[in-house]
Scaffold this motif. Structure first.
Motif, PDB file in Angstrom:
ATOM      1  N   LYS A 225      20.721  39.082  48.349  1.00 23.81           N
ATOM      2  CA  LYS A 225      21.827  39.680  47.600  1.00 23.81           C
ATOM      3  C   LYS A 225      23.071  39.856  48.471  1.00 23.81           C
ATOM      4  O   LYS A 225      24.173  40.023  47.950  1.00 23.81           O
ATOM      5  N   ILE A 226      22.894  39.822  49.789  1.00 24.08           N
ATOM      6  CA  ILE A 226      24.051  39.950  50.677  1.00 24.08           C
ATOM      7  C   ILE A 226      25.033  38.815  50.418  1.00 24.08           C
ATOM      8  O   ILE A 226      26.252  39.011  50.432  1.00 24.08           O
ATOM      9  N   SER A 227      24.510  37.608  50.166  1.00 26.92           N
ATOM     10  CA  SER A 227      25.389  36.468  49.904  1.00 26.92           C
ATOM     11  C   SER A 227      26.192  36.670  48.624  1.00 26.92           C
ATOM     12  O   SER A 227      27.350  36.263  48.527  1.00 26.92           O
ATOM     13  N   SER A 228      25.580  37.327  47.632  1.00 26.75           N
ATOM     14  CA  SER A 228      26.300  37.601  46.380  1.00 26.75           C
ATOM     15  C   SER A 228      27.432  38.585  46.612  1.00 26.75           C
ATOM     16  O   SER A 228      28.552  38.389  46.127  1.00 26.75           O
ATOM     17  N   TRP A 229      27.146  39.639  47.361  1.00 27.48           N
ATOM     18  CA  TRP A 229      28.189  40.621  47.651  1.00 27.48           C
ATOM     19  C   TRP A 229      29.267  40.033  48.542  1.00 27.48           C
ATOM     20  O   TRP A 229      30.445  40.350  48.396  1.00 27.48           O
ATOM     21  N   PHE A 230      28.861  39.178  49.463  1.00 30.15           N
ATOM     22  CA  PHE A 230      29.824  38.485  50.330  1.00 30.15           C
ATOM     23  C   PHE A 230      30.852  37.736  49.488  1.00 30.15           C
ATOM     24  O   PHE A 230      32.067  37.825  49.716  1.00 30.15           O
ATOM     25  N   LEU A 231      30.372  37.023  48.482  1.00 32.17           N
ATOM     26  CA  LEU A 231      31.274  36.257  47.616  1.00 32.17           C
ATOM     27  C   LEU A 231      32.076  37.165  46.699  1.00 32.17           C
ATOM     28  O   LEU A 231      33.247  36.894  46.411  1.00 32.17           O
ATOM     29  N   LEU A 232      31.459  38.253  46.248  1.00 35.60           N
ATOM     30  CA  LEU A 232      32.181  39.178  45.372  1.00 35.60           C
ATOM     31  C   LEU A 232      33.323  39.861  46.119  1.00 35.60           C
ATOM     32  O   LEU A 232      34.388  40.122  45.544  1.00 35.60           O
ATOM     33  N   VAL A 233      33.118  40.130  47.393  1.00 36.07           N
ATOM     34  CA  VAL A 233      34.169  40.744  48.209  1.00 36.07           C
ATOM     35  C   VAL A 233      35.397  39.841  48.272  1.00 36.07           C
ATOM     36  O   VAL A 233      36.534  40.318  48.286  1.00 36.07           O
ATOM     37  N   VAL A 234      35.166  38.535  48.301  1.00 37.85           N
ATOM     38  CA  VAL A 234      36.287  37.579  48.325  1.00 37.85           C
ATOM     39  C   VAL A 234      37.179  37.795  47.105  1.00 37.85           C
ATOM     40  O   VAL A 234      38.414  37.875  47.221  1.00 37.85           O
ATOM     41  N   ILE A 235      36.552  37.904  45.922  1.00 37.67           N
ATOM     42  CA  ILE A 235      37.313  38.123  44.689  1.00 37.67           C
ATOM     43  C   ILE A 235      38.112  39.417  44.784  1.00 37.67           C
ATOM     44  O   ILE A 235      39.289  39.468  44.423  1.00 37.67           O
ATOM     45  N   SER A 236      37.476  40.469  45.302  1.00 36.49           N
ATOM     46  CA  SER A 236      38.133  41.775  45.400  1.00 36.49           C
ATOM     47  C   SER A 236      39.360  41.705  46.299  1.00 36.49           C
ATOM     48  O   SER A 236      40.447  42.172  45.931  1.00 36.49           O
ATOM     49  N   ILE A 237      39.200  41.143  47.483  1.00 30.45           N
ATOM     50  CA  ILE A 237      40.305  41.109  48.447  1.00 30.45           C
ATOM     51  C   ILE A 237      41.432  40.214  47.954  1.00 30.45           C
ATOM     52  O   ILE A 237      42.613  40.541  48.112  1.00 30.45           O
ATOM     53  N   VAL A 238      41.094  39.104  47.330  1.00 26.16           N
ATOM     54  CA  VAL A 238      42.140  38.217  46.806  1.00 26.16           C
ATOM     55  C   VAL A 238      42.941  38.935  45.719  1.00 26.16           C
ATOM     56  O   VAL A 238      44.174  38.861  45.688  1.00 26.16           O
ATOM     57  N   LEU A 239      42.257  39.665  44.829  1.00 25.96           N
ATOM     58  CA  LEU A 239      42.957  40.423  43.789  1.00 25.96           C
ATOM     59  C   LEU A 239      43.896  41.460  44.406  1.00 25.96           C
ATOM     60  O   LEU A 239      45.042  41.612  43.974  1.00 25.96           O
ATOM     61  N   VAL A 240      43.411  42.147  45.422  1.00 24.78           N
ATOM     62  CA  VAL A 240      44.220  43.180  46.068  1.00 24.78           C
ATOM     63  C   VAL A 240      45.435  42.561  46.752  1.00 24.78           C
ATOM     64  O   VAL A 240      46.565  43.038  46.600  1.00 24.78           O
ATOM     65  N   ILE A 241      45.228  41.485  47.495  1.00 24.65           N
ATOM     66  CA  ILE A 241      46.320  40.844  48.222  1.00 24.65           C
ATOM     67  C   ILE A 241      47.375  40.305  47.264  1.00 24.65           C
ATOM     68  O   ILE A 241      48.587  40.499  47.461  1.00 24.65           O
ATOM     69  N   GLU A 242      46.930  39.646  46.202  1.00 24.77           N
ATOM     70  CA  GLU A 242      47.898  39.079  45.265  1.00 24.77           C
ATOM     71  C   GLU A 242      48.666  40.187  44.545  1.00 24.77           C
ATOM     72  O   GLU A 242      49.850  40.026  44.251  1.00 24.77           O
ATOM     73  N   GLN A 243      47.999  41.323  44.260  1.00 27.40           N
ATOM     74  CA  GLN A 243      48.706  42.436  43.622  1.00 27.40           C
ATOM     75  C   GLN A 243      49.750  43.025  44.564  1.00 27.40           C
ATOM     76  O   GLN A 243      50.837  43.431  44.158  1.00 27.40           O
ATOM     77  N   ARG A 244      49.428  43.055  45.842  1.00 29.71           N
ATOM     78  CA  ARG A 244      50.371  43.588  46.831  1.00 29.71           C
ATOM     79  C   ARG A 244      51.484  42.594  47.148  1.00 29.71           C
ATOM     80  O   ARG A 244      52.320  42.840  48.006  1.00 29.71           O
ATOM     81  N   LYS A 245      51.453  41.447  46.436  1.00 29.82           N
ATOM     82  CA  LYS A 245      52.459  40.400  46.603  1.00 29.82           C
ATOM     83  C   LYS A 245      52.560  39.937  48.050  1.00 29.82           C
ATOM     84  O   LYS A 245      53.638  39.707  48.591  1.00 29.82           O
TER      85      LYS A 245
END
Length: 252
Positions: A225-245
């Protein structure tokens, strides 16, 4: 050693929203309210925690938009996973949609909340952020694979390889006191994913949800399950970065 303790303190403060969710899960196991199911009680506590974050100005309205988006992303993923039998929510609730209690989305939203808090408290900066077409594109592919791998080939390892290529030049820097540290962003993806896996063991122990092998007695969540969370973190950080422009980011 002092720097290490300071780092641990900043991380703990950044995890305020997840800690509130843990507290809600623990409290709901010991306190019962007549005519109110446990999952509904947890939802009320999560809503109160979210309001508290806003009142205390620990989150902005702009950040809340992304956190709510991640809540919806999480709910959609939960509905699919429960339907496919990956895990279940066996208790009754008024606030269930297709077998998924609404509070479950807050567990995904708490990841985005942690990232926002960590960015602020650790003065995080990123260098050489890839073009949005690449960062958003690979995030969409990762999210879709969470759905499609049940009936198509599981591309998670190919996506992981692609992830390394896309973010090969991206580094993250953060400050702890007067010290500045730097590491490849992909390494931070893995570290955050690992600690979320630890948190997942705590939440399943508290009955947040239940894997098939935990129906009769709690057992440790599979390391895979670590691999699943690893990939989910990518989505989270990308969303945050793009929101912060891409604030404090130097694009390719």
């Amino acid at each position: 050693m002092k720097t290490l303790f300071h780092f641990g303190y900043l991380q703990a403060i950044s995890c305020l929203f997840p800690v509130m969710i843990f507290a809600a899960l623990a409290l709901s196991k010991t306190v019962s309210i007549p005519f109110l199911h446990r999952y509904d009680f947890i939802l009320l506590l999560c809503l109160m925690a979210q309001i508290l974050m806003l009142v205390l100005r620990l989150e902005t309205w702009a950040e809340l938009k992304v956190i709510c988006l991640f809540h919806l992303i999480g709910i959609a993923l939960e509905i699919n996973k429960v339907h496919m039998g990956s895990w279940s929510y066996p208790e009754e609730a008024y606030t269930k949609i297709f077998g998924v209690p609404l509070y479950s989305g807050f567990m995904y939203a708490s990841v985005a909340s942690y990232i926002y808090q960590a960015f602020s408290r650790l003065h995080v900066t990123l260098t050489t952020w890839p073009h949005p077409f690449l960062s958003i594109g690979i995030s969409l592919c990762i999210y879709l694979n969470f759905f499609t791998h049940h009936w198509l080939y599981d591309f998670r390892w190919w996506l992981t390889l692609l992830l390394v290529v896309v973010f090969r030049k991206t580094a993250v820097s953060f400050q702890v006191g007067s010290s500045t540290f730097r590491m490849p962003l992909v390494v931070s993806f893995l570290l955050i994913g690992f600690f979320i896996w630890i948190a997942e063991n705590v939440t399943t122990f508290l009955g947040a949800w239940q894997y098939p092998n935990q129906q009769h007695a709690w057992s440790i969540v599979h390391l895979g399950k670590i691999s699943s969370w690893f990939l989910l973190v990518v989505i989270s950080i990308v969303l945050v970065i793009e929101q912060r422009k891409q604030k404090n980011v130097q694009p390719i």
